[in-house]
Design an enzyme around this catalytic site. Structure first.
Site, PDB file in Angstrom:
ATOM      1  N   ASP A 318      -1.587  -0.319   4.096  1.00  0.00           N
ATOM      2  CA  ASP A 318      -2.340   0.065   5.300  1.00  0.00           C
ATOM      3  C   ASP A 318      -3.509   0.901   4.775  1.00  0.00           C
ATOM      4  O   ASP A 318      -3.433   2.124   4.695  1.00  0.00           O
ATOM      5  CB  ASP A 318      -1.418   0.882   6.219  1.00  0.00           C
ATOM      6  CG  ASP A 318      -2.031   1.141   7.575  1.00  0.00           C
ATOM      7  OD1 ASP A 318      -2.909   0.362   7.992  1.00  0.00           O
ATOM      8  OD2 ASP A 318      -1.639   2.126   8.234  1.00  0.00           O
ATOM      9  N   CYS A 371      -7.495  -0.416  10.155  1.00  0.00           N
ATOM     10  CA  CYS A 371      -7.928  -0.233  11.551  1.00  0.00           C
ATOM     11  C   CYS A 371      -9.458  -0.315  11.587  1.00  0.00           C
ATOM     12  O   CYS A 371     -10.112   0.460  12.266  1.00  0.00           O
ATOM     13  CB  CYS A 371      -7.401   1.069  12.139  1.00  0.00           C
ATOM     14  SG  CYS A 371      -7.847   2.548  11.224  1.00  0.00           S
TER      15      CYS A 371
HETATM   16  N1  SAM Z   1       0.227   3.913   7.341  1.00  0.00           N
HETATM   17  C1  SAM Z   1      -0.046   5.195   7.952  1.00  0.00           C
HETATM   18  C2  SAM Z   1       0.716   5.291   9.269  1.00  0.00           C
HETATM   19  O1  SAM Z   1       0.979   4.266   9.874  1.00  0.00           O
HETATM   20  O2  SAM Z   1       1.048   6.395   9.677  1.00  0.00           O
HETATM   21  C3  SAM Z   1      -1.530   5.438   8.108  1.00  0.00           C
HETATM   22  C4  SAM Z   1      -2.253   5.323   6.794  1.00  0.00           C
HETATM   23  S1  SAM Z   1      -3.928   5.827   6.814  1.00  0.00           S
HETATM   24  C5  SAM Z   1      -4.711   4.416   7.415  1.00  0.00           C
HETATM   25  C6  SAM Z   1      -4.331   5.736   5.122  1.00  0.00           C
HETATM   26  C7  SAM Z   1      -3.635   6.781   4.258  1.00  0.00           C
HETATM   27  O3  SAM Z   1      -3.845   6.424   2.901  1.00  0.00           O
HETATM   28  C8  SAM Z   1      -4.167   8.199   4.403  1.00  0.00           C
HETATM   29  O4  SAM Z   1      -3.108   9.076   4.672  1.00  0.00           O
HETATM   30  C9  SAM Z   1      -4.779   8.509   3.028  1.00  0.00           C
HETATM   31  O5  SAM Z   1      -4.618   9.865   2.653  1.00  0.00           O
HETATM   32  C10 SAM Z   1      -3.969   7.599   2.135  1.00  0.00           C
HETATM   33  N2  SAM Z   1      -4.621   7.194   0.875  1.00  0.00           N
HETATM   34  C11 SAM Z   1      -5.925   6.976   0.647  1.00  0.00           C
HETATM   35  N3  SAM Z   1      -6.122   6.586  -0.626  1.00  0.00           N
HETATM   36  C12 SAM Z   1      -4.910   6.536  -1.217  1.00  0.00           C
HETATM   37  C13 SAM Z   1      -4.454   6.201  -2.506  1.00  0.00           C
HETATM   38  N4  SAM Z   1      -5.318   5.833  -3.463  1.00  0.00           N
HETATM   39  N5  SAM Z   1      -3.142   6.257  -2.773  1.00  0.00           N
HETATM   40  C14 SAM Z   1      -2.262   6.628  -1.796  1.00  0.00           C
HETATM   41  N6  SAM Z   1      -2.631   6.961  -0.562  1.00  0.00           N
HETATM   42  C15 SAM Z   1      -3.937   6.914  -0.259  1.00  0.00           C
END
Ligand code: SAM
Length: 438
Positions: A318, A371
């Site tokens: 995601d 999204c």
């Molecule tokens: N899947 C979550 C939910 O349904 O509650 C929402 C996810 S949100 C769209 C994207 C998330 O990815 C954020 O919390 C962000 O901090 C994290 N993120 C961004 N880059 C990342 C990375 N390289 N590795 C792990 N997490 C990451």
């Protein structure tokens, strides 16, 4: 401080290097009229360019740069006069008083004159606004109107309109506690009006939004707040009992929890998140819902840092994105997003997809979601990945919702009772590479 003066300060900070509106509002949560403060802030973010157009017609000369707080106080007042059921005399009087709270007594007569003038000239001004460009009328930056128009030429105006509606409150029923019928019965018995979602079997809409503390059963883990589009994920990922599942970008854990609620028999579920503060939110959600997952704080694009080498049968990516599909929930995106952010997101998305593919077992499935409404973060990412990856193929999503893309499906934001904008692409790892199979 009054909610009107506080809103003016929050909005002036937001327009500077302040950060997202949720963070700026957090210190004010205890304010008695927090609801009005938040409504003014969200309303001004939704309609800022249109409100600025109206204010420009009402001022004899533009405000000085250092009077941004006054500008936002007046934009907030115009928003209240146009959209809120607050008595107009109260809006005028309280705004004049709030100018004093901002230390600008000199602006009190100006605020009074601007708002009374708007009351008198409202029809003429609204007519002038109707003749302005889509960027001004719908208060989107011109570059974003163009980007949405290029990707969705037939849907552009409805998208811009939908981005400015107040989003519905959608709940997810926890299948481990109750089915949707039981969940809705519990809500109705407590006098809470509710309707079933049309796309996801776990989705329940509350036509009259209320704080989660006032939702019966919320504290006991019967319900979570989650948009209906996100609730389609477990059905698409279809993790079976005994499967090892990875949720690669997991915070705040909405989808992790839903995956666990849907399939209690998983061998394991690893919720990976790069941001430690946000990872703590996953733990809070798991605890409230009585669920269990393995948590790791790490960069998902760097598997050696967190992976034990045992492949996963199902992976959810995601991905972090522009969030252009959820502008109705986070209207400050329109003020904060810059064109350069899109290229940065696309690079991260491609990097994550490539790295995580190595962790998927042959025959396994990876669901890529965002999204975002923009093709450069969606089908262009998955398209390039498919072209460069020998053992990857797409699986069709047989659904009667959304729009079929070159690969994957796109939901556009659709209110007042409907999903956020969301993209889904289901990828399967071949048992043998395409080249070897030929
Ligand atoms: N899947 C979550 C939910 O349904 O509650 C929402 C996810 S949100 C769209 C994207 C998330 O990815 C954020 O919390 C962000 O901090 C994290 N993120 C961004 N880059 C990342 C990375 N390289 N590795 C792990 N997490 C990451």
């Amino acid at each position: 401080m009054s909610p009107r003066a506080a809103a003016a300060r929050v909005l002036a900070q937001l327009a500077g290097p302040g950060g997202a509106i949720g963070d700026l509002l957090a210190p004010h949560r205890e304010l008695r009229e927090f609801g009005l403060l938040r409504e003014i802030c969200h309303g001004v973010c939704r309609h800022r360019d249109a409100l600025d157009f109206l204010l420009g017609k009402l001022l004899e000369r533009p405000l000085r740069k250092r009077d941004q707080d006054l500008r936002y106080l007046l934009l907030g007042a115009l928003h209240q006069l146009r959209e809120l059921a607050v008595p107009e005399h109260a809006v005028v009087n309280e705004t004049v008083r709030a100018a004093g709270e901002l230390g600008k007594d000199w602006a009190k007569p100006l605020a009074n004159a601007v708002l009374r003038n708007f009351q008198r000239r409202r029809d003429e001004l609204e007519l002038a606004l109707a003749g302005e460009s889509a960027a001004v009328r719908f208060s989107h930056p011109q570059w974003l109107v163009e980007a949405i128009g290029a990707d969705w030429p037939r849907h552009c105006q409805p998208i811009l309109e939908q981005n400015n509606v107040r989003p519905p409150l959608c709940l997810r029923v926890n299948r481990r506690k109750a089915d949707r019928e039981q969940g809705m019965r519990r809500l109705r018995e407590a006098g809470v009006e509710c309707d079933p979602g049309q796309l996801a079997p776990s989705a329940i809409y509350l036509p009259k939004p209320r704080p989660v503390g006032e939702i019966p059963g919320f504290a006991e883990g019967w319900f979570s707040v989650q948009d209906e589009a996100s609730q389609l994920v477990p059905g698409l990922l279809a993790a079976a009992p005994g499967e090892r599942v990875l949720d690669a970008c997991a915070a705040p854990g909405g989808k992790t929890c839903h995956l666990l609620e849907t399939e209690p028999g998983l061998a394991s579920c690893l919720a990976l998140e790069r941001d430690a503060g946000r990872s703590a939110m996953i733990q809070d959600n798991l605890a409230r819902l009585g669920l269990d997952a393995d948590l790791a704080v790490a960069d998902a694009a760097d598997p050696p840092a967190w992976w034990d080498g045992e492949p996963f049968g199902r992976i959810l990516l995601d991905a972090p994105c522009s969030a252009t599909g959820v502008i109705r929930r986070h209207p400050d995106i329109k003020l904060l997003l810059r064109p350069a952010d899109l290229a940065a997101h696309a690079a991260t998305q491609a990097r994550l997809l490539r790295a995580l593919w190595r962790c998927l077992k042959p025959g396994g499935h990876l669901l890529y979601t965002t999204c975002s409404l923009l093709r450069r973060e969606n089908e262009q990412i998955t398209g390039r990945f498919l072209a460069e990856t020998d053992d990857a193929e797409t699986l069709p999503i047989a659904a009667d919702w959304g729009i079929e893309c070159a690969q994957g499906r796109q939901l556009l934001p659709n209110g007042p009772v409907g999903p956020d904008g969301f993209y889904f692409c289901l990828l399967s790892k071949a048992l043998r590479g395409k080249a070897a199979a030929r």
